[in-house]
Design a protein around this motif. Structure first.
Motif, short mmCIF file in Angstrom:
data_model
loop_
_atom_site.label_atom_id
_atom_site.label_comp_id
_atom_site.label_asym_id
_atom_site.label_seq_id
_atom_site.Cartn_x
_atom_site.Cartn_y
_atom_site.Cartn_z
N PRO A 139 0.83 -1.21 0.00
CA PRO A 139 0.00 0.00 0.00
C PRO A 139 0.87 1.26 0.00
CG PRO A 139 0.19 -0.83 2.22
CD PRO A 139 0.98 -1.77 1.35
N VAL A 140 0.28 2.38 -0.37
CA VAL A 140 0.95 3.67 -0.28
C VAL A 140 0.19 4.55 0.71
CG1 VAL A 140 -0.33 4.63 -2.26
CG2 VAL A 140 1.84 5.66 -1.56
N THR A 148 -0.01 5.10 8.26
CA THR A 148 1.24 4.48 7.86
C THR A 148 1.76 3.57 8.96
OG1 THR A 148 1.77 6.37 6.46
CG2 THR A 148 3.59 4.94 7.08
N LYS A 149 1.80 4.07 10.18
CA LYS A 149 2.29 3.28 11.31
C LYS A 149 1.35 2.12 11.63
CE LYS A 149 4.83 7.10 13.43
NZ LYS A 149 4.95 7.98 14.62
N ILE A 150 0.06 2.34 11.45
CA ILE A 150 -0.91 1.26 11.70
C ILE A 150 -0.68 0.11 10.73
CG2 ILE A 150 -3.36 0.64 11.63
CD1 ILE A 150 -3.96 3.54 12.52
N LEU A 151 -0.54 0.44 9.46
CA LEU A 151 -0.32 -0.61 8.46
C LEU A 151 1.03 -1.30 8.68
CD1 LEU A 151 -1.71 1.21 5.30
CD2 LEU A 151 -2.76 -0.71 6.50
N GLN A 152 2.05 -0.53 9.01
CA GLN A 152 3.36 -1.13 9.27
C GLN A 152 3.30 -2.07 10.47
OE1 GLN A 152 5.60 2.52 9.60
NE2 GLN A 152 6.38 2.39 7.50
N ALA A 153 2.58 -1.69 11.49
CA ALA A 153 2.46 -2.52 12.69
C ALA A 153 1.74 -3.84 12.40
CB ALA A 153 1.72 -1.77 13.80
N ASN A 154 0.93 -3.85 11.33
CA ASN A 154 0.22 -5.06 10.95
C ASN A 154 0.95 -5.86 9.87
OD1 ASN A 154 -2.76 -5.31 12.18
ND2 ASN A 154 -2.23 -3.14 12.01
N GLY A 155 2.19 -5.47 9.57
CA GLY A 155 3.03 -6.27 8.69
C GLY A 155 3.14 -5.82 7.25
N VAL A 158 4.89 -0.51 3.58
CA VAL A 158 4.19 0.69 3.14
C VAL A 158 5.12 1.59 2.33
CG1 VAL A 158 2.84 2.70 3.85
CG2 VAL A 158 2.73 0.58 5.20
N VAL A 159 4.69 1.93 1.13
CA VAL A 159 5.38 2.94 0.33
C VAL A 159 4.93 4.31 0.83
CG1 VAL A 159 5.68 3.89 -1.99
CG2 VAL A 159 5.46 1.40 -1.67
N THR A 160 5.86 5.17 1.21
CA THR A 160 5.48 6.47 1.77
C THR A 160 5.79 7.60 0.80
OG1 THR A 160 7.61 6.69 2.92
CG2 THR A 160 5.80 5.70 4.14
N VAL A 161 4.92 8.60 0.82
CA VAL A 161 5.05 9.78 -0.05
C VAL A 161 4.72 11.02 0.78
CG1 VAL A 161 4.52 8.55 -2.19
CG2 VAL A 161 2.65 9.51 -0.81
N LYS A 162 4.97 12.18 0.20
CA LYS A 162 4.79 13.42 0.95
C LYS A 162 3.35 13.91 0.99
CE LYS A 162 9.47 15.28 0.55
NZ LYS A 162 10.31 16.44 0.13
N ASP A 163 2.55 13.59 -0.04
CA ASP A 163 1.19 14.12 -0.06
C ASP A 163 0.28 13.22 -0.90
OD1 ASP A 163 1.58 14.82 -2.82
OD2 ASP A 163 2.55 16.67 -2.18
N ALA A 167 0.67 10.04 -3.80
CA ALA A 167 0.13 8.70 -3.50
C ALA A 167 -0.62 8.14 -4.71
CB ALA A 167 -0.77 8.76 -2.28
N PHE A 168 -1.45 8.97 -5.34
CA PHE A 168 -2.15 8.52 -6.53
C PHE A 168 -1.14 8.12 -7.61
CE2 PHE A 168 -5.30 11.72 -4.83
CZ PHE A 168 -6.17 10.76 -4.32
N THR A 169 -0.10 8.95 -7.78
CA THR A 169 0.92 8.68 -8.80
C THR A 169 1.66 7.39 -8.51
OG1 THR A 169 1.20 11.06 -9.18
CG2 THR A 169 2.96 9.62 -9.93
N ALA A 170 1.89 7.09 -7.22
CA ALA A 170 2.60 5.85 -6.86
C ALA A 170 1.86 4.62 -7.36
CB ALA A 170 2.80 5.79 -5.34
#
Length: 295
Positions: A139-140, A148-155, A158-163, A167-170
């Motif tokens: 996910p992004v 972001t932290k919630i998804l990371q904590a669940n394994g 996560v692809v991270t972006v500034k805005d 995210a749509f572009t990712a």
């Protein structure tokens, strides 16, 4: 009997506010969005207006002079600069830095997520049967979002972006497989032609984690917090809160049909202890039993 009870409750709540708060003219400033007329702000602004109207105070409600992205808005509110109210998803750090009004303005819908995916990617999601299958897809999310932290904590990786735009572009450039969006955001976002051209709502899946979208004020602005909370409580008691909620989201919920989706329930390690999870009237609960519900 019900109107009399509501009137009695209203009187008690209003009496808790200082006389000066009721006679003053309140100037509320919220973060100006990136784009004028951003529909994601429509419901929070309508609800905040409703709450202020319920209290009977004189007020003005205006955007900040400059555009404030979420991270900047949080810092400015903490420092009591530029804005004095905002709405955001809660987490433990935000409740340390700011003063939350603990009434979930979207009745918890911010934690119900469907996925924006490439229009050619549905087949990859058709085979997802377990949470491990889903975790194999990336996910992004925004780099400073609680999600972001919630998804990371669940394994999740996560692809991270500034805005949001990045995210749509990712997803469109295949840097990420999907962009989890709350059910209160996703259909509005698809009204943007550039997004709708490339992306679509995934058809079969959803994730859920318990969380809340709150109004926040500066830690020192307790009177404003009580004023907003008073108005929200009055709107809950007379039914106008739920009426606004349903008029805003009933059709969206029908279109997304959470009842028929396979729902993966995730843990939220960032959920503050004081979140009013047990107050059933504050939350919306989809009837997910028709879908394959997975914990």
């Amino acid at each position: 009997m019900r109107p009399n009870i509501n009137k009695f409750i209203s009187c008690i709540i209003l009496c808790l506010l200082p006389i000066t708060a009721l006679s003053a003219t309140w100037s509320l400033t919220y973060p100006r969005p990136i784009e004028e007329g951003d529909l994601r702000d429509e419901y929070p602004l309508a609800l905040l207006t409703l709450a202020l109207e319920k209290t009977g105070v004189k007020y003005s409600l205006l955007p900040s002079e400059r555009i404030l992205l979420q991270g900047k808005a949080l810092r400015q509110l903490k420092e009591n600069r530029e804005i004095n109210v905002m709405w955001s998803m809660t987490d433990t750090q935000r409740e340390k830095d700011l003063l939350p009004i603990r009434i979930p303005i979207g009745k918890g819908l911010i934690g119900w997520r469907v996925f924006l995916i490439s229009k050619t990617a549905q087949a990859r999601f058709n085979d997802v049967a377990t949470v491990q299958d889903l975790i194999s897809l990336d996910p992004v999310q925004g780099e400073d979002w609680p999600d972001t932290k919630i998804l990371q904590a669940n394994g999740f990786n996560v692809v991270t972006v500034k805005d949001h735009k990045r995210a749509f572009t990712a997803v469109t450039t295949n840097r990420a497989d999907f962009f989890p969006r709350s059910v209160i955001e996703v259909l509005q976002e698809l009204k943007t032609p550039a997004i709708a051209k490339e992306l679509a709502v995934e058809e079969k899946l959803a994730i859920h984690y318990p969380t809340a979208f709150y109004f926040f004020v500066n830690k020192g602005n307790t009177t404003l917090a009580r004023l907003i909370e008073t108005g929200l409580q009055l709107a809950i008691e007379d039914g106008s809160f739920d009426a606004l909620f349903l008029s805003s989201y009933e059709e969206t919920l029908r279109q997304l049909d959470l009842d028929s989706r396979r729902v993966f329930h995730l843990d939220n390690p960032l959920l503050p202890e004081l979140t009013p999870i047990d107050d059933k009237k504050l939350w919306y609960y989809p009837e997910t039993s028709k879908g394959a519900e997975v914990n």
